[in-house]
Design a protein around this motif. Structure first.
Motif, PDB file in Angstrom:
ATOM      1  N   GLU A 261     -22.774  12.649   9.072  1.00 22.51           N
ATOM      2  CA  GLU A 261     -21.810  11.637   9.486  1.00 22.51           C
ATOM      3  C   GLU A 261     -21.044  11.075   8.292  1.00 22.51           C
ATOM      4  O   GLU A 261     -19.837  10.797   8.382  1.00 22.51           O
ATOM      5  CB  GLU A 261     -22.541  10.515  10.229  1.00 22.51           C
ATOM      6  CG  GLU A 261     -23.032  10.927  11.616  1.00 22.51           C
ATOM      7  CD  GLU A 261     -23.777   9.805  12.310  1.00 22.51           C
ATOM      8  OE1 GLU A 261     -24.032   8.774  11.645  1.00 22.51           O
ATOM      9  OE2 GLU A 261     -24.109   9.966  13.496  1.00 22.51           O
ATOM     10  N   VAL A 262     -21.729  10.888   7.145  1.00 20.54           N
ATOM     11  CA  VAL A 262     -21.046  10.377   5.949  1.00 20.54           C
ATOM     12  C   VAL A 262     -20.004  11.380   5.465  1.00 20.54           C
ATOM     13  O   VAL A 262     -18.849  11.033   5.167  1.00 20.54           O
ATOM     14  CB  VAL A 262     -22.066  10.058   4.844  1.00 20.54           C
ATOM     15  CG1 VAL A 262     -21.349   9.703   3.535  1.00 20.54           C
ATOM     16  CG2 VAL A 262     -22.972   8.909   5.264  1.00 20.54           C
ATOM     17  N   VAL A 263     -20.393  12.660   5.387  1.00 19.47           N
ATOM     18  CA  VAL A 263     -19.461  13.696   4.916  1.00 19.47           C
ATOM     19  C   VAL A 263     -18.296  13.837   5.888  1.00 19.47           C
ATOM     20  O   VAL A 263     -17.129  13.926   5.481  1.00 19.47           O
ATOM     21  CB  VAL A 263     -20.192  15.040   4.735  1.00 19.47           C
ATOM     22  CG1 VAL A 263     -19.204  16.136   4.359  1.00 19.47           C
ATOM     23  CG2 VAL A 263     -21.288  14.910   3.680  1.00 19.47           C
TER      24      VAL A 263
ATOM     25  N   ALA B 262     -22.055   9.488  -4.039  1.00 19.31           N
ATOM     26  CA  ALA B 262     -23.019  10.526  -4.429  1.00 19.31           C
ATOM     27  C   ALA B 262     -24.445  10.056  -4.155  1.00 19.31           C
ATOM     28  O   ALA B 262     -25.316  10.840  -3.754  1.00 19.31           O
ATOM     29  CB  ALA B 262     -22.833  10.869  -5.904  1.00 19.31           C
ATOM     30  N   GLY B 263     -24.696   8.757  -4.375  1.00 16.47           N
ATOM     31  CA  GLY B 263     -26.027   8.212  -4.105  1.00 16.47           C
ATOM     32  C   GLY B 263     -26.381   8.279  -2.641  1.00 16.47           C
ATOM     33  O   GLY B 263     -27.540   8.525  -2.282  1.00 16.47           O
ATOM     34  N   VAL B 264     -25.398   8.009  -1.774  1.00 15.79           N
ATOM     35  CA  VAL B 264     -25.651   8.116  -0.336  1.00 15.79           C
ATOM     36  C   VAL B 264     -26.034   9.544   0.022  1.00 15.79           C
ATOM     37  O   VAL B 264     -26.993   9.790   0.772  1.00 15.79           O
ATOM     38  CB  VAL B 264     -24.411   7.666   0.460  1.00 15.79           C
ATOM     39  CG1 VAL B 264     -24.584   7.969   1.948  1.00 15.79           C
ATOM     40  CG2 VAL B 264     -24.161   6.185   0.248  1.00 15.79           C
ATOM     41  N   PHE B 265     -25.271  10.511  -0.505  1.00 11.88           N
ATOM     42  CA  PHE B 265     -25.613  11.915  -0.265  1.00 11.88           C
ATOM     43  C   PHE B 265     -27.041  12.203  -0.746  1.00 11.88           C
ATOM     44  O   PHE B 265     -27.861  12.813  -0.041  1.00 11.88           O
ATOM     45  CB  PHE B 265     -24.639  12.842  -0.987  1.00 11.88           C
ATOM     46  CG  PHE B 265     -23.247  12.820  -0.425  1.00 11.88           C
ATOM     47  CD1 PHE B 265     -22.976  12.196   0.785  1.00 11.88           C
ATOM     48  CD2 PHE B 265     -22.199  13.437  -1.102  1.00 11.88           C
ATOM     49  CE1 PHE B 265     -21.691  12.185   1.311  1.00 11.88           C
ATOM     50  CE2 PHE B 265     -20.914  13.425  -0.584  1.00 11.88           C
ATOM     51  CZ  PHE B 265     -20.650  12.794   0.618  1.00 11.88           C
ATOM     52  N   ALA B 266     -27.321  11.770  -1.971  1.00  9.75           N
ATOM     53  CA  ALA B 266     -28.633  12.041  -2.557  1.00  9.75           C
ATOM     54  C   ALA B 266     -29.743  11.361  -1.768  1.00  9.75           C
ATOM     55  O   ALA B 266     -30.821  11.938  -1.558  1.00  9.75           O
ATOM     56  CB  ALA B 266     -28.647  11.566  -4.018  1.00  9.75           C
ATOM     57  N   ALA B 267     -29.491  10.111  -1.304  1.00  8.35           N
ATOM     58  CA  ALA B 267     -30.526   9.366  -0.590  1.00  8.35           C
ATOM     59  C   ALA B 267     -30.879  10.049   0.719  1.00  8.35           C
ATOM     60  O   ALA B 267     -32.066  10.201   1.060  1.00  8.35           O
ATOM     61  CB  ALA B 267     -30.049   7.936  -0.335  1.00  8.35           C
ATOM     62  N   THR B 268     -29.879  10.451   1.480  1.00  9.71           N
ATOM     63  CA  THR B 268     -30.156  11.085   2.767  1.00  9.71           C
ATOM     64  C   THR B 268     -30.856  12.431   2.579  1.00  9.71           C
ATOM     65  O   THR B 268     -31.824  12.750   3.272  1.00  9.71           O
ATOM     66  CB  THR B 268     -28.856  11.289   3.557  1.00  9.71           C
ATOM     67  OG1 THR B 268     -27.900  11.983   2.729  1.00  9.71           O
ATOM     68  CG2 THR B 268     -28.273   9.962   3.978  1.00  9.71           C
ATOM     69  N   LEU B 269     -30.364  13.223   1.627  1.00  6.34           N
ATOM     70  CA  LEU B 269     -30.962  14.543   1.412  1.00  6.34           C
ATOM     71  C   LEU B 269     -32.363  14.437   0.822  1.00  6.34           C
ATOM     72  O   LEU B 269     -33.256  15.225   1.171  1.00  6.34           O
ATOM     73  CB  LEU B 269     -30.064  15.390   0.500  1.00  6.34           C
ATOM     74  CG  LEU B 269     -28.712  15.785   1.108  1.00  6.34           C
ATOM     75  CD1 LEU B 269     -27.884  16.563   0.091  1.00  6.34           C
ATOM     76  CD2 LEU B 269     -28.907  16.608   2.376  1.00  6.34           C
TER      77      LEU B 269
ATOM     78  N   ILE C  79     -22.451  20.031   9.839  1.00  3.65           N
ATOM     79  CA  ILE C  79     -22.819  19.709   8.452  1.00  3.65           C
ATOM     80  C   ILE C  79     -24.316  19.417   8.364  1.00  3.65           C
ATOM     81  O   ILE C  79     -24.996  19.835   7.420  1.00  3.65           O
ATOM     82  CB  ILE C  79     -21.990  18.509   7.958  1.00  3.65           C
ATOM     83  CG1 ILE C  79     -20.510  18.890   7.889  1.00  3.65           C
ATOM     84  CG2 ILE C  79     -22.485  18.042   6.593  1.00  3.65           C
ATOM     85  CD1 ILE C  79     -19.596  17.720   7.550  1.00  3.65           C
ATOM     86  N   ALA C  80     -24.840  18.716   9.380  1.00  2.31           N
ATOM     87  CA  ALA C  80     -26.278  18.416   9.403  1.00  2.31           C
ATOM     88  C   ALA C  80     -27.095  19.702   9.485  1.00  2.31           C
ATOM     89  O   ALA C  80     -28.112  19.859   8.797  1.00  2.31           O
ATOM     90  CB  ALA C  80     -26.605  17.499  10.576  1.00  2.31           C
TER      91      ALA C  80
END
Length: 858
Positions: free
Chosen positions: A122-124, A282-289, A138-139
């Motif tokens: 959803e963020v991407v 980038a932190g949001v991406f990193a946090a979710t992954l 994407i998920a």
């Protein structure tokens, strides 16, 4: 020291094992510092105000800290293998709890992979302006990428997490620097109170709490750690400590940098504060992954551990791992399939709440498991981690329960219902546990405490229940005897199957073990709950004498002996050699054992089992006294068993004074008084012919037992040898104890002590009144004497004569009062002596330091 054994499918190779930082701290901190930090903490601070936000942080982190304490204690008390929370709880609370929790945790973490990846998608998609379908694609791509890392093993996934860790550190540092540079104290004061139209406290707590659900991620990696006992406590506390500091500072910086409406209205508020906003994205991406990766590593290892334990047979194929590290590739594939299914389902708000509840349940059970282990006071509970207390663990369990109900009681109830259903399924379908847990230690501790408590309380006739010693050497008859004893105790007493082995020599130990195994097998075949006991002795008489005097522990003693009439033991009980076997039966009666002799031949037993349940009948040939009371009570207890629950109970008594109606009415009143429902039947007499005529069609007959020269006789004094073959199953009974079926609560030892204490109190009161009377008379005597002396000096003879008479009267009254005082003092001493004797008889004067400690047991 021997090396710990491995579970099936588990390797002892530590070459590729993980350390504290890589195996515990990294997955835990990356899960904690997740999407909540970057996209929801600002909203919580804005809507709740800094004051309530700090309270939310306090409650959430209290759970984290208390659970970390419990985790550290239990993890340092045993060698932690793969499976994380599942392994710890299953080895403490048992197979059923562990299996139920393990399955829901596996599902929860597998679903979490899909949720985190949906968040990433959803963020991407939001940055690219894509639709919800694009977010799902994407998920799915994220799941595929993470799956490839998890498929290769924990080592590869850990390398990925190091890169994620670096991005998260830069993002947090960018936010902290921007927050310090733009600090506004006045804004902090404004943001202290909650927003006027904000949601409730527990709604905001529910929004924030997922941030506190990642500190046990390292536990899921327990099977991949070099030293779990050291790494789990250290890594978990480091992760919890760092996360508390980060969230606390971040909440304060949010409150001191942005207005309340911005915080509560913009989920991207962190971008406004950070000195390099791109790093926050980038932190949001990193946090979710990273959160998804941690769950991708934990879930398959829980499933693999459960499969190795053979909890659910259908899951056994997931026990197999690959490579030196025993990487659970099959379980990883299954977790990926669940994650893909989660993404395909789309809106899963209800499931999301239930998943959160599963995590809360796991923390609550982890706390309770530690409390359970410590409360059991087992000598094997010796954790290397000393900074914990069982009350803290219990508090952690209660807080988790409270938070579940506060967040969403419906989802909490659903999660508890699922867990309870799985628990009941495992309890009903599983065989004997494949490992030792703490349940037996806990029950042993409860037995100890309850026995000590019983020993401090007075015995009362209302507490009486049959505690049976069942003697049998014949395996064919033993099964019937065990079943009969289970009917006789009526789910209220204990049964011990006894066998006495005669002989001397070293071979007796081997024979004893064989006999015990035989008893265990016979008990299992009978389906009766009983204990086996084999006694070695040079002779039957010596062994039985010792057994009857020493059996039991503290206040828990046997009170009834059950024999087969035609068995070997019965022959010894009623042999012509009456002086043998410790004076034979009379010795048993003197020692306080009631006796029940069962006459049950094979064909009679089979006839009884074929008889329809509603046609069964128990005949009790009643006679007043303890034996009659015992027969009534045993007959009633029989009807509490499933086999006799629909049976009729008949009480037969001989006609008294040639008045059948009066005899029957007296019997009915007696049955009413003792609260036993039965049919009252009056017969002409209790001769053998009458007994046979009246009870030949009964299912079971209770007859009073008497002795004559070591042989059994009936109530008319005739031998029963000619009576028994003409009757169905017969139980011959004699009581050696007082059986009071209508004992009042105030009767018995308690009543005697109460009466004695009241007598002492009354005697003391009488003594006090007499002493007061004597003191008053002495004062009057002294006053009268003083007045008399004054009258004599004044020459007032008339007054002096009157005072002389008064003085004589007072002296007479004083003499009588003195005699009454002596009698009252003697009566008081007698009553005190009686009370002291009663206290000594009932062991109420004994007090030990251990008793004082036990009174303070939690």
């Amino acid at each position: 020291m021997t090396e710990p054994k491995s579970k099936p499918g588990e390797k002892n190779n530590t070459a590729n094992k993980l350390g504290t930082f890589s195996g515990v701290f990294t997955p835990s901190i990356l899960t904690i510092l997740g999407i909540i930090l970057f996209m929801r903490l600002g909203y919580v601070v804005g809507a709740a105000g800094l004051r309530q936000a700090l309270l939310i942080l306090l409650i959430a982190n209290t759970i984290s800290v208390l659970t970390s304490l419990s985790l550290s204690a239990i993890a340092t008390n045993l060698t932690v293998r793969g499976g994380g929370d599942y392994y710890l709880i299953s080895r403490t609370l048992g197979f059923e709890f562990g299996g139920a929790l393990g399955l829901v945790l596996f599902l929860a973490q597998s679903v979490s992979v899909g949720f985190y990846c949906i968040g990433f998608g959803e963020v991407v998609a939001g940055l690219l302006g894509g639709s919800e379908t694009i977010a799902q694609f994407i998920a799915l791509f994220a799941i595929a990428a993470l799956f490839s890392l998890a498929w290769k093993g924990a080592d590869w996934a850990t390398r990925f997490q190091y890169a994620v860790m670096g991005i998260l550190c830069l993002a947090v540092l960018s936010f902290f620097i921007g927050g310090v540079l733009n600090w506004n104290a006045d804004l902090l004061q404004t943001n202290w109170l909650p927003a006027a139209d904000g949601p409730g406290f527990w709604v905001l707590f529910a929004v924030f709490f997922p941030a506190a659900t990642g500190f046990t991620q390292g536990v899921s990696m327990s099977g991949d750690l070099q030293d779990p006992g050291k790494s789990l406590p250290l890594g978990t506390f480091l992760a919890v400590g760092v996360s508390i500091l980060v969230y606390l500072v971040a909440a304060i910086l949010f409150a001191g940098n942005l207005p309340q409406d911005v915080l509560s209205g913009d989920f991207q508020a962190m971008n406004r504060v950070a000195i390099v906003p791109f790093l926050i994205v980038a932190g949001v991406f990193a946090a979710t992954l990273s959160s998804a990766m941690a769950s991708f590593l934990g879930a398959p290892r829980i499933l693999q551990s459960m499969a190795a334990d053979k909890v659910f047979p259908v899951l056994n194929l997931f026990a197999k791992g690959v490579g030196p590290a025993n990487n659970p590739q099959r379980a990883t594939l299954f977790a990926a399939a669940i994650a893909v299914l989660t993404v395909g389902l789309g809106n899963l708000n209800l499931i999301a709440r239930v998943v959160t509840m599963f995590f809360l349940i796991s923390y609550g059970l982890l706390n309770y498991a530690t409390y359970f282990e410590a409360r059991a006071a087992s000598p094997s509970f010796r954790p290397r981690f000393k900074w914990f207390h069982q009350r803290a663990s219990f508090a952690g369990a209660l807080i988790c329960l409270f938070v579940m109900l506060a967040i969403d009681w419906k989802s909490g109830a659903l999660a508890v219902a699922v867990l309870y259903s799985l628990y009941q399924y495992l309890k009903r379908t599983s065989s004997t546990s494949r490992w030792a847990d703490s349940q037996r230690s806990y029950h042993l501790q409860q037995v100890r405490e309850h026995l000590l408590q019983i020993s401090r309380e007075l015995e009362h006739p209302r507490d009486w229940r049959p505690q049976v010693l069942t003697f049998s050497e014949d395996r064919e008859r033993r099964i019937r005897l065990l079943k009969f004893s289970s009917w006789m105790v009526g789910k209220s007493g204990l049964i011990t199957a006894v066998q006495i082995l005669e002989g001397k020599g070293a071979q007796q130990i081997r024979l004893k073990n064989e006999a015990e195994n035989e008893l265990y097998q016979d008990i299992a075949d009978s389906g009766v709950q009983a204990f086996p006991l084999v006694v070695n002795a040079p002779s039957f008489e010596v062994g039985n004498q010792l057994l009857l005097q020493t059996f039991g522990i503290g206040p828990l003693r046997a009170n009834t002996i059950l024999l087969n009439h035609h068995g070997v033991y019965a022959q010894r009980f009623f042999s012509a050699h009456f002086k043998r076997f410790g004076q034979n039966l009379r010795t048993s009666l003197r020692l306080g054992y009631n006796l029940v002799v069962l006459d049950a031949l094979e064909e009679e037993w089979q006839t009884l089992e074929r008889q329809p349940a509603n046609e069964r009948c128990i005949d009790i040939w009643y006679q007043s006294g303890n034996t009659g009371s015992l027969m009534l009570l045993l007959g009633y207890l029989m009807t509490r068993s499933d086999f006799w629950s629909h049976a009729r109970l008949r009480v037969l008594v001989a006609e008294q004074d040639d008045n059948a109606e009066a005899t029957k009415e007296n019997l009915r009143q007696e049955l009413e008084r003792v609260r036993i429902t039965a049919e009252a039947v009056v017969v002409k007499d209790c001769s053998a012919a009458t007994i046979i005529a009246s009870s030949a069609d009964a299912s079971l007959v209770f007859l009073p037992l008497a002795l004559k020269e070591g042989r059994i006789i009936d109530s008319t004094g005739e031998m029963v040898d000619n009576l028994l073959p003409n009757l169905p199953l017969v139980a011959l009974i004699v009581a050696a104890q007082q059986i009071d079926l209508d004992a009042e609560p105030e009767s018995g030892a308690a009543g005697l002590l109460a009466d004695a204490e009241d007598a002492v109190a009354a005697a003391q009161k009488r003594q006090q009144l007499v002493d007061e009377e004597i003191a008053e008379l002495n004062a009057g005597l002294e006053k009268t004497l003083t007045t008399l002396i004054a009258a004599r000096k004044d020459g007032n003879e008339e007054e002096a004569k009157t005072l002389y008479a008064d003085l004589a009267k007072i002296r007479q009254q004083l003499d009588k009062a003195t005699r009454r005082s002596a009698k009252a003092d003697s009566k008081l001493e007698q009553d005190k002596e009686r009370l002291e004797k009663l206290r000594e008889e009932y062991h109420l004067n004994e007090s030990t330091e251990e008793d004082a400690e036990d009174k303070n047991l939690p």
